[in-house]
Enzyme design. Structure first.
Site, PDB file in Angstrom:
ATOM      1  CD  GLU A  83      28.204  44.667  41.848  1.00 39.00           C
ATOM      2  OE1 GLU A  83      29.183  43.645  42.068  1.00 39.00           O
ATOM      3  OE2 GLU A  83      27.848  45.446  42.810  1.00 39.00           O
TER       4      GLU A  83
ATOM      5  N   GLY B 201      35.938  38.936  43.386  1.00 43.72           N
ATOM      6  CA  GLY B 201      37.408  38.096  42.742  1.00 43.72           C
ATOM      7  C   GLY B 201      37.877  37.194  43.270  1.00 43.72           C
TER       8      GLY B 201
ATOM      9  CG  MET C  55      35.565  45.550  47.840  1.00 39.36           C
ATOM     10  SD  MET C  55      36.132  46.801  47.397  1.00 39.36           S
ATOM     11  CE  MET C  55      36.658  47.922  48.646  1.00 39.36           C
ATOM     12  CD  GLU C  56      30.602  46.137  48.155  1.00 43.01           C
ATOM     13  OE1 GLU C  56      30.626  44.829  47.640  1.00 43.01           O
ATOM     14  OE2 GLU C  56      31.235  46.211  47.439  1.00 43.01           O
TER      15      GLU C  56
ATOM     16  CG  ASP D 243      39.125  40.397  39.914  1.00 43.64           C
ATOM     17  OD1 ASP D 243      37.898  41.028  39.787  1.00 43.64           O
ATOM     18  OD2 ASP D 243      39.815  39.898  40.786  1.00 43.64           O
TER      19      ASP D 243
HETATM   20  N1  ADE Z   1      34.706  42.501  43.671  1.00 41.96           N
HETATM   21  C1  ADE Z   1      35.720  42.242  42.606  1.00 41.96           C
HETATM   22  N2  ADE Z   1      36.374  41.854  43.116  1.00 41.96           N
HETATM   23  C2  ADE Z   1      36.764  42.461  43.168  1.00 41.96           C
HETATM   24  C3  ADE Z   1      38.705  42.516  43.939  1.00 41.96           C
HETATM   25  N3  ADE Z   1      39.366  41.422  43.573  1.00 41.96           N
HETATM   26  N4  ADE Z   1      38.612  42.785  44.917  1.00 41.96           N
HETATM   27  C4  ADE Z   1      37.897  42.863  45.370  1.00 41.96           C
HETATM   28  N5  ADE Z   1      35.920  42.872  46.320  1.00 41.96           N
HETATM   29  C5  ADE Z   1      36.455  42.554  43.776  1.00 41.96           C
END
Ligand code: ADE
Length: 244
Positions: free
Chosen positions: A23, A88, A186-187, A210
């Site tokens: 990233e 995601g 996640m951040e 995703d």
């Molecule tokens: N970062 C990229 N895809 C993710 C997902 N499915 N869950 C959490 N963080 C992500």
């Protein structure tokens, strides 16, 4: 904050951070005059990127890493924080490669409901943290310009952060229903919480790697590089605008 405040210099740079080398690597490769300073577990790169003085750093995965780095960056003069990376997709209109610009962030994994707090609410804090309006407007403009050129969708919405890789449609539906989430990562909300505590502007751009469903682990591995590149392209367009 006023437009005037979105001016950065060597003493008060813009921090640009991501969780993984995929990233941030392309930004570091494009940076001019990068000087590395090790601060504990972090490698801070002071440089100019597209004409803007920046602090470029990879924080590692998860909210603790993000909070620890953000606090460090503020102590090292960061005037604002821009997070770039993949996510995601939760908004059902999003496809791999599409873009999300945060208008707010929430910690979806916080649960103090047993004590009467709302799901996601950290006691003593707002449920969601609003992104800086001016910086976010710049990021959104850059995202829409890129999207127009590449046929992508841009969603401006809630970034839901938690210490969990979401890979289940049931969880996606819950994140959508509970928080109106546009994407899961996640951040971001950890950066937001620290920045809010110090009154420092922040923004997030994420590209969808995703759709957080049963295929998420496969898609994440297949598409992270290309999605991360899209977010990087948005960051660079934003910087060009800020420098001009
Ligand atoms: N970062 C990229 N895809 C993710 C997902 N499915 N869950 C959490 N963080 C992500």
């Amino acid at each position: 904050m006023s437009e005037r405040a979105l001016r950065f210099d060597e003493r008060r740079p813009l921090a640009v951070i991501g969780a993984m080398p995929e990233e941030t690597g392309p930004l570091l490769a494009a940076a001019v005059g990068a000087v590395e300073e090790r601060v504990g577990p972090f490698a801070l790169h002071r440089a100019r990127l597209d004409g803007v003085p920046v602090l470029l750093v990879t924080c590692g995965i998860g909210k603790v890493q993000a909070a620890a780095l953000t606090q460090t960056l503020l102590a090292h003069g960061a005037a604002a924080v821009l997070f770039t990376g993949v996510a995601g997709g939760v908004d059902p209109s999003l496809r791999v490669g599409d873009l999300v610009v945060a208008d707010r962030a929430v910690q979806h994994d916080v649960d103090v409901t047993a004590l009467g707090y709302a799901r996601g609410e950290v006691p003593g804090h707002p449920l969601t943290w609003p992104a800086d309006a001016d910086l976010t407007a710049r990021v959104r403009e850059a995202a829409e310009a890129l999207a127009g050129a590449e046929g992508l969708r841009v969603v401006v919405g809630t970034v839901a952060s938690g210490d969990r890789f979401v890979a289940d449609p049931v969880d996606v539906a819950r994140l959508r229903a509970t928080f109106g989430a546009a994407c899961a990562e996640m951040e971001g909300a950890a950066v937001a919480q620290v920045c809010a505590a110090w009154g420092v502007p922040w923004a997030i751009v994420r590209s969808v790697s995703d759709t957080a469903d049963h295929d998420a682990h496969v898609d994440f591995r297949a598409f992270t590089e290309v999605a991360a590149g899209r977010a990087v392209a948005v960051v660079r367009r934003t910087l060009v605008g800020l420098a001009g």
